[in-house]
Design a protein around this motif. Structure first.
Motif, PDB file in Angstrom:
ATOM      1  N   ARG A  54       0.840  -1.202   0.000  1.00  9.75           N
ATOM      2  CA  ARG A  54       0.000   0.000   0.000  1.00  9.75           C
ATOM      3  C   ARG A  54       0.870   1.245   0.000  1.00  9.75           C
ATOM      4  O   ARG A  54       0.626   2.186  -0.752  1.00  9.75           O
ATOM      5  N   HIS A  55       1.866   1.274   0.843  1.00 10.93           N
ATOM      6  CA  HIS A  55       2.759   2.431   0.927  1.00 10.93           C
ATOM      7  C   HIS A  55       3.547   2.627  -0.374  1.00 10.93           C
ATOM      8  O   HIS A  55       3.755   3.754  -0.810  1.00 10.93           O
ATOM      9  N   ARG A  56       3.962   1.536  -0.977  1.00 10.29           N
ATOM     10  CA  ARG A  56       4.745   1.645  -2.217  1.00 10.29           C
ATOM     11  C   ARG A  56       3.906   2.171  -3.372  1.00 10.29           C
ATOM     12  O   ARG A  56       4.392   2.951  -4.187  1.00 10.29           O
ATOM     13  N   TYR A  57       2.674   1.727  -3.456  1.00  7.66           N
ATOM     14  CA  TYR A  57       1.870   2.030  -4.641  1.00  7.66           C
ATOM     15  C   TYR A  57       0.806   3.105  -4.440  1.00  7.66           C
ATOM     16  O   TYR A  57       0.153   3.504  -5.409  1.00  7.66           O
ATOM     17  N   PHE A  58       0.622   3.597  -3.209  1.00  9.70           N
ATOM     18  CA  PHE A  58      -0.393   4.614  -2.968  1.00  9.70           C
ATOM     19  C   PHE A  58       0.077   5.525  -1.845  1.00  9.70           C
ATOM     20  O   PHE A  58       0.357   5.058  -0.740  1.00  9.70           O
ATOM     21  N   ALA A  59       0.188   6.805  -2.121  1.00  2.19           N
ATOM     22  CA  ALA A  59       0.621   7.765  -1.103  1.00  2.19           C
ATOM     23  C   ALA A  59       0.000   9.125  -1.403  1.00  2.19           C
ATOM     24  O   ALA A  59      -0.273   9.455  -2.564  1.00  2.19           O
ATOM     25  N   ASP A  60      -0.233   9.889  -0.366  1.00  2.00           N
ATOM     26  CA  ASP A  60      -0.797  11.237  -0.500  1.00  2.00           C
ATOM     27  C   ASP A  60      -2.090  11.244  -1.300  1.00  2.00           C
ATOM     28  O   ASP A  60      -2.335  12.143  -2.116  1.00  2.00           O
ATOM     29  N   GLY A  61      -2.891  10.198  -1.099  1.00  3.20           N
ATOM     30  CA  GLY A  61      -4.200  10.147  -1.731  1.00  3.20           C
ATOM     31  C   GLY A  61      -4.210   9.786  -3.203  1.00  3.20           C
ATOM     32  O   GLY A  61      -5.240   9.928  -3.862  1.00  3.20           O
ATOM     33  N   LYS A  62      -3.077   9.298  -3.713  1.00  2.00           N
ATOM     34  CA  LYS A  62      -3.050   8.916  -5.134  1.00  2.00           C
ATOM     35  C   LYS A  62      -2.041   7.800  -5.379  1.00  2.00           C
ATOM     36  O   LYS A  62      -1.185   7.508  -4.545  1.00  2.00           O
ATOM     37  N   LEU A  63      -2.178   7.191  -6.541  1.00  2.00           N
ATOM     38  CA  LEU A  63      -1.238   6.140  -6.941  1.00  2.00           C
ATOM     39  C   LEU A  63       0.146   6.744  -7.106  1.00  2.00           C
ATOM     40  O   LEU A  63       0.284   7.863  -7.602  1.00  2.00           O
ATOM     41  N   THR A  64       1.160   5.987  -6.702  1.00  2.00           N
ATOM     42  CA  THR A  64       2.534   6.466  -6.868  1.00  2.00           C
ATOM     43  C   THR A  64       3.028   6.146  -8.277  1.00  2.00           C
ATOM     44  O   THR A  64       2.386   5.401  -9.026  1.00  2.00           O
ATOM     45  N   GLY A  65       4.176   6.665  -8.610  1.00  2.00           N
ATOM     46  CA  GLY A  65       4.789   6.388  -9.908  1.00  2.00           C
ATOM     47  C   GLY A  65       5.207   4.947 -10.076  1.00  2.00           C
ATOM     48  O   GLY A  65       5.465   4.511 -11.201  1.00  2.00           O
ATOM     49  N   HIS A  66       5.260   4.196  -8.977  1.00  3.19           N
ATOM     50  CA  HIS A  66       5.609   2.777  -9.072  1.00  3.19           C
ATOM     51  C   HIS A  66       4.454   1.929  -9.616  1.00  3.19           C
ATOM     52  O   HIS A  66       4.685   0.873 -10.197  1.00  3.19           O
ATOM     53  N   PHE A  67       3.219   2.382  -9.376  1.00  8.69           N
ATOM     54  CA  PHE A  67       2.057   1.562  -9.724  1.00  8.69           C
ATOM     55  C   PHE A  67       2.011   1.161 -11.196  1.00  8.69           C
ATOM     56  O   PHE A  67       1.800  -0.020 -11.500  1.00  8.69           O
ATOM     57  N   PRO A  68       2.206   2.082 -12.143  1.00  5.52           N
ATOM     58  CA  PRO A  68       2.131   1.676 -13.555  1.00  5.52           C
ATOM     59  C   PRO A  68       3.165   0.612 -13.941  1.00  5.52           C
ATOM     60  O   PRO A  68       2.944  -0.165 -14.865  1.00  5.52           O
ATOM     61  N   HIS A  69       4.282   0.557 -13.185  1.00  2.00           N
ATOM     62  CA  HIS A  69       5.335  -0.411 -13.503  1.00  2.00           C
ATOM     63  C   HIS A  69       4.982  -1.843 -13.121  1.00  2.00           C
ATOM     64  O   HIS A  69       5.699  -2.776 -13.490  1.00  2.00           O
ATOM     65  N   LEU A  70       3.866  -2.020 -12.394  1.00  2.07           N
ATOM     66  CA  LEU A  70       3.386  -3.386 -12.172  1.00  2.07           C
ATOM     67  C   LEU A  70       2.950  -4.009 -13.491  1.00  2.07           C
ATOM     68  O   LEU A  70       2.971  -5.224 -13.641  1.00  2.07           O
ATOM     69  N   ASN A  71       2.551  -3.168 -14.437  1.00  7.25           N
ATOM     70  CA  ASN A  71       2.076  -3.649 -15.746  1.00  7.25           C
ATOM     71  C   ASN A  71       0.883  -4.582 -15.604  1.00  7.25           C
ATOM     72  O   ASN A  71       0.820  -5.635 -16.252  1.00  7.25           O
ATOM     73  N   LEU A  72      -0.060  -4.178 -14.751  1.00  3.63           N
ATOM     74  CA  LEU A  72      -1.261  -4.989 -14.566  1.00  3.63           C
ATOM     75  C   LEU A  72      -2.022  -5.099 -15.885  1.00  3.63           C
ATOM     76  O   LEU A  72      -2.207  -4.105 -16.583  1.00  3.63           O
ATOM     77  N   ARG A  73      -2.429  -6.294 -16.197  1.00  6.09           N
ATOM     78  CA  ARG A  73      -3.219  -6.555 -17.400  1.00  6.09           C
ATOM     79  C   ARG A  73      -4.686  -6.668 -17.001  1.00  6.09           C
ATOM     80  O   ARG A  73      -4.995  -6.873 -15.827  1.00  6.09           O
ATOM     81  N   PRO A  74      -5.609  -6.599 -17.946  1.00  7.98           N
ATOM     82  CA  PRO A  74      -7.033  -6.678 -17.595  1.00  7.98           C
ATOM     83  C   PRO A  74      -7.399  -7.916 -16.777  1.00  7.98           C
ATOM     84  O   PRO A  74      -8.213  -7.828 -15.852  1.00  7.98           O
ATOM     85  N   GLY A  75      -6.785  -9.051 -17.049  1.00  5.51           N
ATOM     86  CA  GLY A  75      -7.082 -10.278 -16.309  1.00  5.51           C
ATOM     87  C   GLY A  75      -6.484 -10.325 -14.918  1.00  5.51           C
ATOM     88  O   GLY A  75      -6.776 -11.235 -14.141  1.00  5.51           O
ATOM     89  N   ASP A  76      -5.634  -9.353 -14.582  1.00  5.30           N
ATOM     90  CA  ASP A  76      -4.949  -9.321 -13.286  1.00  5.30           C
ATOM     91  C   ASP A  76      -5.760  -8.606 -12.204  1.00  5.30           C
ATOM     92  O   ASP A  76      -5.216  -8.263 -11.162  1.00  5.30           O
ATOM     93  N   SER A  77      -7.034  -8.378 -12.450  1.00  3.98           N
ATOM     94  CA  SER A  77      -7.918  -7.703 -11.491  1.00  3.98           C
ATOM     95  C   SER A  77      -7.389  -6.329 -11.080  1.00  3.98           C
ATOM     96  O   SER A  77      -7.297  -6.016  -9.885  1.00  3.98           O
ATOM     97  N   PRO A  78      -7.042  -5.470 -12.053  1.00  3.39           N
ATOM     98  CA  PRO A  78      -6.444  -4.176 -11.694  1.00  3.39           C
ATOM     99  C   PRO A  78      -7.343  -3.299 -10.834  1.00  3.39           C
ATOM    100  O   PRO A  78      -6.840  -2.566  -9.973  1.00  3.39           O
ATOM    101  N   GLN A  79      -8.658  -3.387 -11.026  1.00 10.66           N
ATOM    102  CA  GLN A  79      -9.554  -2.561 -10.211  1.00 10.66           C
ATOM    103  C   GLN A  79      -9.509  -2.993  -8.750  1.00 10.66           C
ATOM    104  O   GLN A  79      -9.535  -2.156  -7.839  1.00 10.66           O
ATOM    105  N   ILE A  80      -9.425  -4.294  -8.527  1.00  8.88           N
ATOM    106  CA  ILE A  80      -9.359  -4.801  -7.154  1.00  8.88           C
ATOM    107  C   ILE A  80      -8.017  -4.435  -6.529  1.00  8.88           C
ATOM    108  O   ILE A  80      -7.961  -3.979  -5.384  1.00  8.88           O
ATOM    109  N   VAL A  81      -6.931  -4.606  -7.279  1.00  5.93           N
ATOM    110  CA  VAL A  81      -5.610  -4.250  -6.755  1.00  5.93           C
ATOM    111  C   VAL A  81      -5.595  -2.773  -6.374  1.00  5.93           C
ATOM    112  O   VAL A  81      -5.169  -2.407  -5.272  1.00  5.93           O
TER     113      VAL A  81
END
Length: 174
Positions: free
Chosen positions: A81-108
Motif C-alpha cells: 500500500r505504501h509503495r503504490y499509494f501515497a498522498d491520496g493517489k497512486l505512486t509512480g511505481h504503480f504503472p510499472h506493475l504492468n497490470l493486465r485486464p485479467g490481473d484484477s487491476p480494479q481490485i488491486v
C-alpha cells in the motif's frame, strides 16, 4: 562484487548483464529466493502452470471453504500500500506493475487505496502484485532498470509466498 566468490553463472552475469555487478548481495539473494519460492508456489498450488484466473479461482476457493486467513499478511499489505499509494493517489511505481485486464487491476487499486478491505480482495491484490513481480522479472521488464531497488519488493513478495505455502501448501514439515 568479488569475482572469486561468485558462482559460474553469477560471474557470467557480472560480465555481461547490465547492472548485475553493481547489484548488492542481499538484492540478488532475495531475487534468487523468489525464483525458488515462486516455483514451489506454482507447483504446490497452481498445478505447475499459474495464470491470473487460476490464482483468482484459488483465492475464491479459500473463501468458499472458509480457510482464508489474511491476518498474517498485514505487514506485506502495508508495504505494498505504501509503495503504490501515497498522498491520496497512486505512486509512480504503480504503472510499472504492468497490470493486465485479467490481473484484477480494479481490485488491486481498490485494496492499495484502502477502498476495499475484504479479506478476499486483499489476498487477491497481494497475489496479483506478486504475480506481476514474477512476470516482470521472468519476462525481462525488471532489467530495464538493472534490477535496482528491488530488495524490499522481493523480500515482501517472498513473505507472501512463504505464508501462503505454509497455510495452503502440501509441504513436509521438519
Amino acid at each position: 562484487m568479488a569475482e572469486g566468490t561468485l558462482t559460474e553463472s553469477e560471474a557470467w552475469l557480472a560480465r555481461r548483464a547490465p547492472g548485475f555487478q553493481d547489484l548488492p548481495g542481499p538484492d540478488r539473494r532475495a531475487i534468487y529466493d523468489f525464483s525458488f519460492l515462486w516455483s514451489l508456489f506454482e507447483a504446490q498450488l497452481q498445478g505447475g502452470f499459474a495464470k491470473a484466473n487460476t490464482i483468482r479461482d484459488m483465492v475464491d476457493s479459500w473463501v468458499n471453504v472458509g480457510v482464508l486467513n489474511i491476518g498474517p499478511f498485514t505487514g506485506e499489505l502495508a508495504y505494498f500500500r505504501h509503495r503504490y499509494f501515497a498522498d491520496g493517489k497512486l505512486t509512480g511505481h504503480f504503472p510499472h506493475l504492468n497490470l493486465r485486464p485479467g490481473d484484477s487491476p480494479q481490485i488491486v487499486q481498490a485494496v492499495i487505496a484502502g477502498t476495499s478491505d475484504t479479506p478476499r480482495d486483499q489476498m487477491l491484490a497481494l497475489l496479483m502484485i506478486v504475480w506481476r513481480l514474477r512476470n516482470n522479472l521472468f519476462h525481462g521488464a525488471k532489467w530495464a532498470y538493472q534490477l535496482r531497488n528491488q530488495l524490499d519488493n522481493f523480500s515482501h513478495a517472498n513473505r507472501v509466498l512463504m505464508q501462503v505455502l505454509d497455510q495452503h501448501g502440501n509441504l513436509h514439515r521438519s
